[in-house]
Design a protein around this motif. Structure first.
Motif, PDB file in Angstrom:
ATOM      1  N   ASP A  24     -28.253 -50.278  53.696  1.00  0.00           N
ATOM      2  CA  ASP A  24     -27.986 -51.010  52.467  1.00  0.00           C
ATOM      3  C   ASP A  24     -27.741 -50.354  51.284  1.00  0.00           C
ATOM      4  O   ASP A  24     -28.361 -49.180  50.889  1.00  0.00           O
ATOM      5  N   ALA A  25     -26.677 -50.278  50.394  1.00  0.00           N
ATOM      6  CA  ALA A  25     -26.420 -49.678  49.284  1.00  0.00           C
ATOM      7  C   ALA A  25     -27.466 -50.040  48.122  1.00  0.00           C
ATOM      8  O   ALA A  25     -27.296 -49.379  47.008  1.00  0.00           O
ATOM      9  N   GLY A  26     -28.305 -50.911  48.280  1.00  0.00           N
ATOM     10  CA  GLY A  26     -29.031 -51.381  47.267  1.00  0.00           C
ATOM     11  C   GLY A  26     -30.086 -50.622  46.800  1.00  0.00           C
ATOM     12  O   GLY A  26     -30.816 -50.483  45.774  1.00  0.00           O
ATOM     13  N   ILE A  27     -30.365 -49.534  47.998  1.00  0.00           N
ATOM     14  CA  ILE A  27     -31.494 -48.409  47.665  1.00  0.00           C
ATOM     15  C   ILE A  27     -30.901 -47.319  47.906  1.00  0.00           C
ATOM     16  O   ILE A  27     -30.541 -47.010  49.002  1.00  0.00           O
ATOM     17  N   THR A  28     -31.032 -46.326  47.141  1.00  0.00           N
ATOM     18  CA  THR A  28     -30.180 -44.951  47.117  1.00  0.00           C
ATOM     19  C   THR A  28     -31.377 -43.793  46.957  1.00  0.00           C
ATOM     20  O   THR A  28     -32.163 -43.898  45.876  1.00  0.00           O
ATOM     21  N   GLN A  29     -31.376 -42.922  47.668  1.00  0.00           N
ATOM     22  CA  GLN A  29     -32.037 -41.756  47.543  1.00  0.00           C
ATOM     23  C   GLN A  29     -31.233 -40.222  47.361  1.00  0.00           C
ATOM     24  O   GLN A  29     -30.293 -40.217  47.869  1.00  0.00           O
ATOM     25  N   SER A  30     -31.803 -39.633  46.445  1.00  0.00           N
ATOM     26  CA  SER A  30     -31.079 -38.416  46.401  1.00  0.00           C
ATOM     27  C   SER A  30     -32.246 -37.224  45.928  1.00  0.00           C
ATOM     28  O   SER A  30     -33.340 -37.505  45.660  1.00  0.00           O
ATOM     29  N   PRO A  31     -31.946 -36.048  46.597  1.00  0.00           N
ATOM     30  CA  PRO A  31     -30.979 -35.644  47.345  1.00  0.00           C
ATOM     31  C   PRO A  31     -31.003 -36.034  48.621  1.00  0.00           C
ATOM     32  O   PRO A  31     -32.104 -36.473  49.153  1.00  0.00           O
ATOM     33  N   ARG A  32     -30.098 -35.709  49.616  1.00  0.00           N
ATOM     34  CA  ARG A  32     -30.054 -36.216  50.806  1.00  0.00           C
ATOM     35  C   ARG A  32     -30.850 -35.087  51.789  1.00  0.00           C
ATOM     36  O   ARG A  32     -31.607 -35.199  52.924  1.00  0.00           O
ATOM     37  N   TYR A  33     -30.483 -33.879  51.288  1.00  0.00           N
ATOM     38  CA  TYR A  33     -31.134 -32.597  52.104  1.00  0.00           C
ATOM     39  C   TYR A  33     -31.517 -31.863  50.631  1.00  0.00           C
ATOM     40  O   TYR A  33     -30.867 -31.685  49.884  1.00  0.00           O
ATOM     41  N   LYS A  34     -32.686 -30.939  51.075  1.00  0.00           N
ATOM     42  CA  LYS A  34     -33.111 -30.225  49.948  1.00  0.00           C
ATOM     43  C   LYS A  34     -33.945 -28.862  50.855  1.00  0.00           C
ATOM     44  O   LYS A  34     -34.526 -29.311  51.693  1.00  0.00           O
ATOM     45  N   ILE A  35     -33.584 -27.921  50.400  1.00  0.00           N
ATOM     46  CA  ILE A  35     -34.378 -26.643  50.852  1.00  0.00           C
ATOM     47  C   ILE A  35     -34.926 -25.937  49.472  1.00  0.00           C
ATOM     48  O   ILE A  35     -34.238 -25.690  48.856  1.00  0.00           O
ATOM     49  N   THR A  36     -36.268 -25.485  49.793  1.00  0.00           N
ATOM     50  CA  THR A  36     -37.065 -25.058  48.516  1.00  0.00           C
ATOM     51  C   THR A  36     -37.870 -24.032  49.020  1.00  0.00           C
ATOM     52  O   THR A  36     -38.185 -23.883  50.284  1.00  0.00           O
ATOM     53  N   GLU A  37     -38.418 -23.388  48.369  1.00  0.00           N
ATOM     54  CA  GLU A  37     -39.625 -22.166  48.584  1.00  0.00           C
ATOM     55  C   GLU A  37     -41.087 -22.877  48.187  1.00  0.00           C
ATOM     56  O   GLU A  37     -41.102 -23.752  47.170  1.00  0.00           O
ATOM     57  N   THR A  38     -42.069 -22.303  48.920  1.00  0.00           N
ATOM     58  CA  THR A  38     -43.438 -22.756  48.789  1.00  0.00           C
ATOM     59  C   THR A  38     -43.641 -22.456  47.164  1.00  0.00           C
ATOM     60  O   THR A  38     -43.187 -21.284  46.480  1.00  0.00           O
ATOM     61  N   GLY A  39     -44.424 -23.259  46.609  1.00  0.00           N
ATOM     62  CA  GLY A  39     -44.789 -23.203  45.072  1.00  0.00           C
ATOM     63  C   GLY A  39     -44.057 -23.813  44.056  1.00  0.00           C
ATOM     64  O   GLY A  39     -44.111 -24.075  42.630  1.00  0.00           O
ATOM     65  N   ARG A  40     -42.701 -24.102  44.424  1.00  0.00           N
ATOM     66  CA  ARG A  40     -41.751 -24.557  43.694  1.00  0.00           C
ATOM     67  C   ARG A  40     -41.980 -26.098  43.590  1.00  0.00           C
ATOM     68  O   ARG A  40     -42.480 -26.853  44.459  1.00  0.00           O
ATOM     69  N   GLN A  41     -41.585 -26.684  42.281  1.00  0.00           N
ATOM     70  CA  GLN A  41     -41.562 -28.082  41.989  1.00  0.00           C
ATOM     71  C   GLN A  41     -40.638 -28.904  42.620  1.00  0.00           C
ATOM     72  O   GLN A  41     -39.424 -28.502  42.214  1.00  0.00           O
ATOM     73  N   VAL A  42     -40.566 -29.949  43.321  1.00  0.00           N
ATOM     74  CA  VAL A  42     -39.614 -30.675  43.833  1.00  0.00           C
ATOM     75  C   VAL A  42     -39.596 -32.158  43.522  1.00  0.00           C
ATOM     76  O   VAL A  42     -40.804 -32.801  43.461  1.00  0.00           O
ATOM     77  N   THR A  43     -38.356 -32.749  42.864  1.00  0.00           N
ATOM     78  CA  THR A  43     -38.465 -34.220  42.694  1.00  0.00           C
ATOM     79  C   THR A  43     -37.491 -35.028  43.567  1.00  0.00           C
ATOM     80  O   THR A  43     -36.416 -34.526  43.475  1.00  0.00           O
ATOM     81  N   LEU A  44     -38.053 -35.701  44.261  1.00  0.00           N
ATOM     82  CA  LEU A  44     -37.051 -36.799  44.973  1.00  0.00           C
ATOM     83  C   LEU A  44     -36.856 -37.999  44.176  1.00  0.00           C
ATOM     84  O   LEU A  44     -37.692 -38.769  43.879  1.00  0.00           O
ATOM     85  N   MET A  45     -35.580 -38.382  44.214  1.00  0.00           N
ATOM     86  CA  MET A  45     -35.390 -39.679  43.380  1.00  0.00           C
ATOM     87  C   MET A  45     -35.135 -41.115  44.337  1.00  0.00           C
ATOM     88  O   MET A  45     -34.719 -40.770  45.377  1.00  0.00           O
ATOM     89  N   CYS A  46     -35.354 -42.145  43.721  1.00  0.00           N
ATOM     90  CA  CYS A  46     -35.203 -43.154  44.399  1.00  0.00           C
ATOM     91  C   CYS A  46     -34.826 -44.419  43.653  1.00  0.00           C
ATOM     92  O   CYS A  46     -35.521 -44.678  42.504  1.00  0.00           O
ATOM     93  N   HIS A  47     -33.870 -45.079  43.709  1.00  0.00           N
ATOM     94  CA  HIS A  47     -33.259 -46.188  43.002  1.00  0.00           C
ATOM     95  C   HIS A  47     -32.927 -47.260  43.686  1.00  0.00           C
ATOM     96  O   HIS A  47     -32.017 -47.203  44.816  1.00  0.00           O
ATOM     97  N   PRO A  56     -40.751 -57.802  54.137  1.00  0.00           N
ATOM     98  CA  PRO A  56     -40.024 -56.897  54.718  1.00  0.00           C
ATOM     99  C   PRO A  56     -39.497 -55.858  53.819  1.00  0.00           C
ATOM    100  O   PRO A  56     -39.252 -55.990  52.613  1.00  0.00           O
ATOM    101  N   GLN A  57     -39.533 -54.672  54.240  1.00  0.00           N
ATOM    102  CA  GLN A  57     -39.283 -53.425  53.391  1.00  0.00           C
ATOM    103  C   GLN A  57     -37.652 -53.130  53.794  1.00  0.00           C
ATOM    104  O   GLN A  57     -37.277 -53.073  54.890  1.00  0.00           O
ATOM    105  N   HIS A  58     -37.021 -52.680  52.641  1.00  0.00           N
ATOM    106  CA  HIS A  58     -35.667 -52.189  52.741  1.00  0.00           C
ATOM    107  C   HIS A  58     -35.757 -50.716  52.415  1.00  0.00           C
ATOM    108  O   HIS A  58     -36.145 -50.206  51.285  1.00  0.00           O
ATOM    109  N   PHE A  59     -34.989 -49.775  53.298  1.00  0.00           N
ATOM    110  CA  PHE A  59     -35.479 -48.433  53.279  1.00  0.00           C
ATOM    111  C   PHE A  59     -34.134 -47.540  52.952  1.00  0.00           C
ATOM    112  O   PHE A  59     -32.977 -48.278  53.130  1.00  0.00           O
ATOM    113  N   GLY A  60     -34.137 -46.580  52.002  1.00  0.00           N
ATOM    114  CA  GLY A  60     -33.140 -45.662  51.544  1.00  0.00           C
ATOM    115  C   GLY A  60     -32.681 -44.798  52.658  1.00  0.00           C
ATOM    116  O   GLY A  60     -33.267 -44.786  54.073  1.00  0.00           O
ATOM    117  N   ASP A  61     -31.763 -44.066  52.859  1.00  0.00           N
ATOM    118  CA  ASP A  61     -31.368 -43.223  53.816  1.00  0.00           C
ATOM    119  C   ASP A  61     -32.187 -42.015  54.169  1.00  0.00           C
ATOM    120  O   ASP A  61     -32.012 -41.339  55.041  1.00  0.00           O
TER     121      ASP A  61
END
Lengths: 111, 112
Positions: B1-24, B100-105
Motif C-alpha cells: 500500500d502506498a499509504g505507508i512509506t519507509q526510507s531508506p529502503r537499504y542502508k549500510i553504515t558502521e558501528t557507532g554511527r547514528q542512523v535514522t529510519l523514516m516512516c510516513h 489490523p496493521q498495515h506495513f511499509g516495505d
C-alpha cells in the motif's frame, strides 16, 4: 517467555496438496490475526478472528479460532505457487496493549 | 500500500554511527509501530505510539529512540549502531489498539 507457538516452522508441499499451520497460546486471546509475507516483501493482513469457534473462509483459505480462544489454524486447500511465503499469526492477549507475532510458517510449493 | 512509506529502503553504515529510519503514513492512523525482523525470531516490536507525542517501549527497545511530533511520522533512531542491530526494519500503522496493521516495505539495515 514464549507467548505464542506457531507450527510447523517450515513446510514443503507439492502443488495441489493441502497445507495447514497452527498457532497456539497458553493464555486466552482477545483476537488473532493472520498475515502473509511473500519472499522479499512485507507482511500483509489476511484476516482477524474474534469469536470463540469462529470459522472464516477466503477462497481456498480457511481460518479457525479455537473454542477456548487459545489456538487458531490456517488451512489452504490445493496449494498453488502463488501461496508461497511465510504465514504469521499475531495475537492480542486479553488485557494486553499490542499484538505479538508468532515466528511464522514458511511455505514452499513445489510445482 | 502506498499509504505507508519507509526510507531508506537499504542502508549500510558502521558501528557507532547514528542512523535514522523514516516512516510516513497518509491514513491518519492513531497507532504506529516499529518492528525488526530477524531469521528465527519473526517480528519483534521495538517501540509503538498510540498518538502524537505518546510513545512506549515494545519487546526489544534497547539501543533505539523514537519520536512522534506529528501523527503521520514516526522516525526510529539508532543512536550508536551496533552489529547486532543489523536487521530488516518494518514500520506499521493501525486505526486503533489491536486492530489490523498495515506495513511499509521495510528498510534493510546492515551495520559493519
Amino acid at each position: 517467555g514464549q507467548q505464542v507457538m506457531q507450527i510447523p516452522q517450515y513446510q514443503h508441499v507439492q502443488e495441489g496438496e493441502d497445507f495447514t499451520t497452527y498457532c497456539n497460546s497458553s493464555t486466552t486471546l482477545s483476537n488473532i490475526q493472520w498475515y502473509k509475507q511473500r519472499p522479499g516483501g512485507h507482511p500483509v493482513f489476511l484476516i482477524q478472528l474474534v469469536k470463540s469457534g469462529e470459522v472464516k473462509k477466503q477462497k481456498r483459505l480457511t481460518f479457525q479460532f479455537g473454542e477456548a480462544k487459545k489456538n487458531s489454524s490456517l488451512h489452504i486447500t490445493a496449494t498453488q505457487t502463488t501461496d508461497v511465503g511465510t504465514y504469521f499469526c499475531a495475537v492480542l492477549r486479553t488485557g494486553a496493549n499490542n499484538l505479538f507475532f508468532g515466528t511464522g510458517t514458511r511455505l514452499t510449493v513445489i510445482p | 500500500d502506498a499509504g505507508i512509506t519507509q526510507s531508506p529502503r537499504y542502508k549500510i553504515t558502521e558501528t557507532g554511527r547514528q542512523v535514522t529510519l523514516m516512516c510516513h503514513q497518509t491514513w491518519s492512523h492513531s497507532y504506529m509501530f516499529w518492528y525488526r525482523q530477524d531469521l528465527g525470531h519473526g517480528l519483534r516490536l521495538i517501540y509503538y505510539s498510540a498518538a502524537a507525542d505518546i510513545t512506549d517501549k515494545g519487546e526489544v527497545p534497547d539501543g533505539y529512540v523514537v519520536s512522534r511530533s506529528k501523527t503521520e511520522n514516526f522516525p526510529l533512531t539508532l543512536e550508536s549502531a551496533t552489529r547486532s542491530q543489523t536487521s530488516v526494519y518494518f514500520c506499521a500503522s493501525s486505526r486503533g489498539q489491536g486492530q489490523p496493521q498495515h506495513f511499509g516495505d521495510g528498510t534493510r539495515l546492515s551495520i559493519l
